[in-house]
Design a protein around this motif. Structure first.
Motif, PDB file in Angstrom:
ATOM      1  N   ASN A 103     -32.437  33.639  63.614  1.00 56.14           N
ATOM      2  CA  ASN A 103     -32.366  35.138  64.136  1.00 56.14           C
ATOM      3  C   ASN A 103     -32.764  36.080  63.085  1.00 56.14           C
ATOM      4  O   ASN A 103     -32.160  36.980  62.684  1.00 56.14           O
ATOM      5  CB  ASN A 103     -30.388  35.476  63.887  1.00 56.14           C
ATOM      6  CG  ASN A 103     -30.580  34.745  62.517  1.00 56.14           C
ATOM      7  OD1 ASN A 103     -31.059  34.119  61.059  1.00 56.14           O
ATOM      8  ND2 ASN A 103     -28.714  35.383  61.686  1.00 56.14           N
ATOM      9  N   HIS A 136     -39.958  41.681  56.782  1.00 56.86           N
ATOM     10  CA  HIS A 136     -38.473  42.038  58.017  1.00 56.86           C
ATOM     11  C   HIS A 136     -37.115  43.142  57.763  1.00 56.86           C
ATOM     12  O   HIS A 136     -37.624  43.487  56.407  1.00 56.86           O
ATOM     13  CB  HIS A 136     -37.234  40.159  57.622  1.00 56.86           C
ATOM     14  CG  HIS A 136     -37.087  39.655  56.419  1.00 56.86           C
ATOM     15  ND1 HIS A 136     -35.908  40.698  55.870  1.00 56.86           N
ATOM     16  CD2 HIS A 136     -37.034  38.710  56.029  1.00 56.86           C
ATOM     17  CE1 HIS A 136     -35.665  40.017  54.822  1.00 56.86           C
ATOM     18  NE2 HIS A 136     -36.416  39.172  54.807  1.00 56.86           N
ATOM     19  N   TYR A 143     -26.989  44.639  62.081  1.00 54.20           N
ATOM     20  CA  TYR A 143     -28.054  44.671  62.906  1.00 54.20           C
ATOM     21  C   TYR A 143     -27.774  44.295  63.910  1.00 54.20           C
ATOM     22  O   TYR A 143     -27.402  43.330  63.953  1.00 54.20           O
ATOM     23  CB  TYR A 143     -28.995  44.745  62.573  1.00 54.20           C
ATOM     24  CG  TYR A 143     -29.761  44.872  63.888  1.00 54.20           C
ATOM     25  CD1 TYR A 143     -30.637  46.201  64.041  1.00 54.20           C
ATOM     26  CD2 TYR A 143     -30.726  43.957  64.571  1.00 54.20           C
ATOM     27  CE1 TYR A 143     -30.808  46.189  64.941  1.00 54.20           C
ATOM     28  CE2 TYR A 143     -31.182  44.125  65.464  1.00 54.20           C
ATOM     29  CZ  TYR A 143     -31.924  45.164  65.848  1.00 54.20           C
ATOM     30  OH  TYR A 143     -32.804  45.649  66.728  1.00 54.20           O
ATOM     31  N   GLU A 169     -41.243  44.398  65.536  1.00 57.09           N
ATOM     32  CA  GLU A 169     -40.330  43.888  66.047  1.00 57.09           C
ATOM     33  C   GLU A 169     -39.080  45.225  65.758  1.00 57.09           C
ATOM     34  O   GLU A 169     -38.903  46.319  67.171  1.00 57.09           O
ATOM     35  CB  GLU A 169     -39.222  43.437  66.093  1.00 57.09           C
ATOM     36  CG  GLU A 169     -39.818  41.405  66.442  1.00 57.09           C
ATOM     37  CD  GLU A 169     -38.662  41.013  66.027  1.00 57.09           C
ATOM     38  OE1 GLU A 169     -37.271  41.112  66.796  1.00 57.09           O
ATOM     39  OE2 GLU A 169     -38.673  39.967  64.644  1.00 57.09           O
ATOM     40  N   LEU A 170     -38.533  46.100  64.576  1.00 52.99           N
ATOM     41  CA  LEU A 170     -37.783  46.890  64.969  1.00 52.99           C
ATOM     42  C   LEU A 170     -38.481  48.697  65.135  1.00 52.99           C
ATOM     43  O   LEU A 170     -38.071  49.480  66.029  1.00 52.99           O
ATOM     44  CB  LEU A 170     -37.414  47.177  63.116  1.00 52.99           C
ATOM     45  CG  LEU A 170     -36.446  45.922  62.888  1.00 52.99           C
ATOM     46  CD1 LEU A 170     -35.957  45.650  61.815  1.00 52.99           C
ATOM     47  CD2 LEU A 170     -34.898  46.348  64.109  1.00 52.99           C
ATOM     48  N   VAL A 210     -27.196  40.004  60.620  1.00 49.28           N
ATOM     49  CA  VAL A 210     -27.373  39.758  62.269  1.00 49.28           C
ATOM     50  C   VAL A 210     -26.359  39.643  62.913  1.00 49.28           C
ATOM     51  O   VAL A 210     -26.155  37.977  63.225  1.00 49.28           O
ATOM     52  CB  VAL A 210     -28.661  39.766  62.886  1.00 49.28           C
ATOM     53  CG1 VAL A 210     -29.264  39.756  63.719  1.00 49.28           C
ATOM     54  CG2 VAL A 210     -30.038  39.843  61.432  1.00 49.28           C
ATOM     55  N   VAL A 226     -34.717  39.722  62.010  1.00 52.56           N
ATOM     56  CA  VAL A 226     -35.897  40.697  62.372  1.00 52.56           C
ATOM     57  C   VAL A 226     -36.723  41.298  61.682  1.00 52.56           C
ATOM     58  O   VAL A 226     -36.134  41.872  60.415  1.00 52.56           O
ATOM     59  CB  VAL A 226     -34.461  41.204  62.987  1.00 52.56           C
ATOM     60  CG1 VAL A 226     -34.292  42.907  63.617  1.00 52.56           C
ATOM     61  CG2 VAL A 226     -32.983  40.389  63.483  1.00 52.56           C
ATOM     62  N   ASP A 237     -39.793  38.344  72.830  1.00 57.31           N
ATOM     63  CA  ASP A 237     -39.400  39.191  71.061  1.00 57.31           C
ATOM     64  C   ASP A 237     -40.300  40.629  71.476  1.00 57.31           C
ATOM     65  O   ASP A 237     -39.464  41.609  71.262  1.00 57.31           O
ATOM     66  CB  ASP A 237     -40.378  38.777  69.763  1.00 57.31           C
ATOM     67  CG  ASP A 237     -39.129  36.875  69.868  1.00 57.31           C
ATOM     68  OD1 ASP A 237     -38.147  37.274  70.661  1.00 57.31           O
ATOM     69  OD2 ASP A 237     -39.209  36.629  68.521  1.00 57.31           O
TER      70      ASP A 237
END
Length: 467
Positions: A276, A38, A307, A282-283, A265, A278, A446
């Motif tokens: 939550n 993450h 973030y 995804e990034l 976040v 991340v 997502d």
């Protein structure tokens, strides 16, 4: 100016004084490969990549060790009949490696896995018993504990007294002399796979988490080295315990302790309960790797970085201004890296003050654009050379991150992104098989929010970048 760093043990910024002139030995706690990487993992790995790059730029030969914890309670808990613990650990390790590579994080000099140093962990544990700082449990469990009361300096890293500490929760307190004693060796337990057990003088079992890093650091850097790094969340109990057991065993261990700040976040700490987290996939799907690296680098390494939904868009706009200047300059003359400006070097020497270093970079861009507007080719070329040099030191040069340029992705970046997205596709597939439609829909949403569309076909699920 000498390189200065914030030493967590001394709680002050001090001069870096290498044990051996011109050489730095650096150990950083790497991931416990229990689940997907993450944003916090990326930030921590990037911080020490920046430290390594700057020390190398300053002329040091850096031996950089970042371990992989591939045996741990949580790895065993997350394993299944279909995916044994060692297969899970290996799959997740590949995901971490892909994410690191996508961000331009240099591979370590050595990257030891904990399971490859079990013998050294046992020898270190035996030495602690011989010196009166550890004991085998008397309940027949096979556990071995570090005796915190035997080491008067215990708690010095975090400025705590043992009386004020919570009990260690890594093993049942009933077998301990003191609830704060922590496990060096964990005896085999009913229900745990035989593949996660090693023979030892105290019976079959596996190492405790803390002893792993002490043994691996010693193996690759010796009994004394220069810098030990890791996330702020590792200061206690992990690093406190590493320091105590290593010095109690007679090793000098790390001269300096460095800790990076965490990532929040939307102002909140990441947690499973809040949902939550991340993830790296995804990034890397929502921004170019060079922009993600730029944003993660932008705050001082010891500060908390928050973030939000707009973070990467702002970073994209800021980095695009740098790229636009270099593109303008390149139309006049080829851009090659020169020397970094004194203001940049002074900032980096001062406890890796990247925000101030970036201010020097932005000033060079401003001056370069002004020179181009005034048709001052000499000043523009000098500014472009400085900008290129600063980007190279920060690992932000486009060639180093695949040479893709604005909006593009190299073959290597696509492969890294594919490995991370496939992990989320597998999660969705498992959720659908279990008729967990909520989780399956969340994964799809997502990915869609990150610009990735899924196409379900009779042969499986494919993905593509939207637009």
């Amino acid at each position: 100016m000498s390189v200065r760093l914030h030493d967590s043990l001394r709680q002050a910024v001090v001069d870096l004084a290498p044990r051996e002139p011109g050489r730095i030995g650096m150990y950083v706690c790497g991931p416990t490969v229990q689940s997907a990487p993450h944003i916090g993992h990326l930030r921590s790995a990037l911080v020490y990549d920046l430290w390594r790059r700057w020390l190398t730029h300053r002329g040091y030969a850096v031996t950089f060790i970042r371990n992989v914890t591939d045996i741990d309670d949580k790895i065993l808990q997350n394993a299944s009949d279909d995916e044994p613990w060692f297969a899970l650990a290996y799959r997740v390790e590949i995901e971490f490696t892909a994410a690191y590579r996508a961000l331009g994080i240099l591979p370590p000099t050595y990257e030891p896995r904990a399971t490859a140093s079990i013998d050294r962990m046992q020898r270190l544990t035996a030495r602690l018993i011989e010196r009166g700082h550890a004991y085998a449990a008397e309940d027949g469990s096979g556990d071995v504990y570090f005796d915190v009361r035997s080491w008067p300096a215990y708690g010095e890293l975090t400025r705590q007294s043992p009386d004020d500490m919570d009990a260690a929760d890594d093993a049942p307190a009933r077998a301990k002399r003191d609830a704060r004693d922590f496990a060096l060796w964990k005896g085999a337990k009913s229900g745990e796979p035989s593949t996660a057990q090693w023979d030892s003088p105290w019976g079959p079992g596996r190492p405790g988490w803390h002893i792993e890093c002490s043994a691996m650091a010693q193996r690759y850097l010796g009994h004394a080295f220069d810098i030990h790094g890791g996330g702020l969340d590792l200061r206690f109990p992990h690093h406190e315990n590493e320091l105590a057991q290593s010095q109690a065993a007679g090793d000098e261990f790390a001269a300096h302790w460095v800790h990076n700040g965490l990532v929040t976040v939307g102002g909140q700490k990441m947690s499973k309960s809040l949902g939550n987290s991340v993830f790296a996939a995804e990034l890397l799907a929502s921004a170019r790797p060079v922009v993600l690296r730029f944003w993660l680098s932008s705050a001082h390494y010891r500060s908390t970085i928050d973030y939000t939904a707009g973070s990467l868009a702002e970073a994209e706009a800021a980095f695009a201004r740098i790229e636009t200047f270099l593109a303008r300059a390149a139309k006049r003359a080829p851009v090659t890296a020169g020397e970094v400006p004194e203001a940049f070097a002074a900032a980096m020497d001062d406890d890796l003050a990247v925000p101030q270093a970036l201010a020097a970079l932005h000033e060079a861009v401003r001056a370069g654009n002004a020179a181009l507007d005034a048709d001052d080719a000499e000043t523009a070329a000098r500014s472009a050379a400085e900008v290129a040099a600063m980007l190279a030191v920060l690992g932000l040069d486009l060639e180093g991150l695949g040479g893709a340029g604005a909006g593009g992705r190299s073959e290597g970046e696509h492969a890294a992104l594919d490995a991370l997205v496939q992990r989320l596709i597998d999660e969705r597939r498992a959720a659908r098989a279990a008729r967990d439609w909520t989780t399956a829909d969340r994964v799809r949403d997502d990915l869609a929010g990150a610009g990735i569309q899924l196409d379900d076909t009779p042969d499986g699920t494919d993905w593509r970048l939207d637009g």
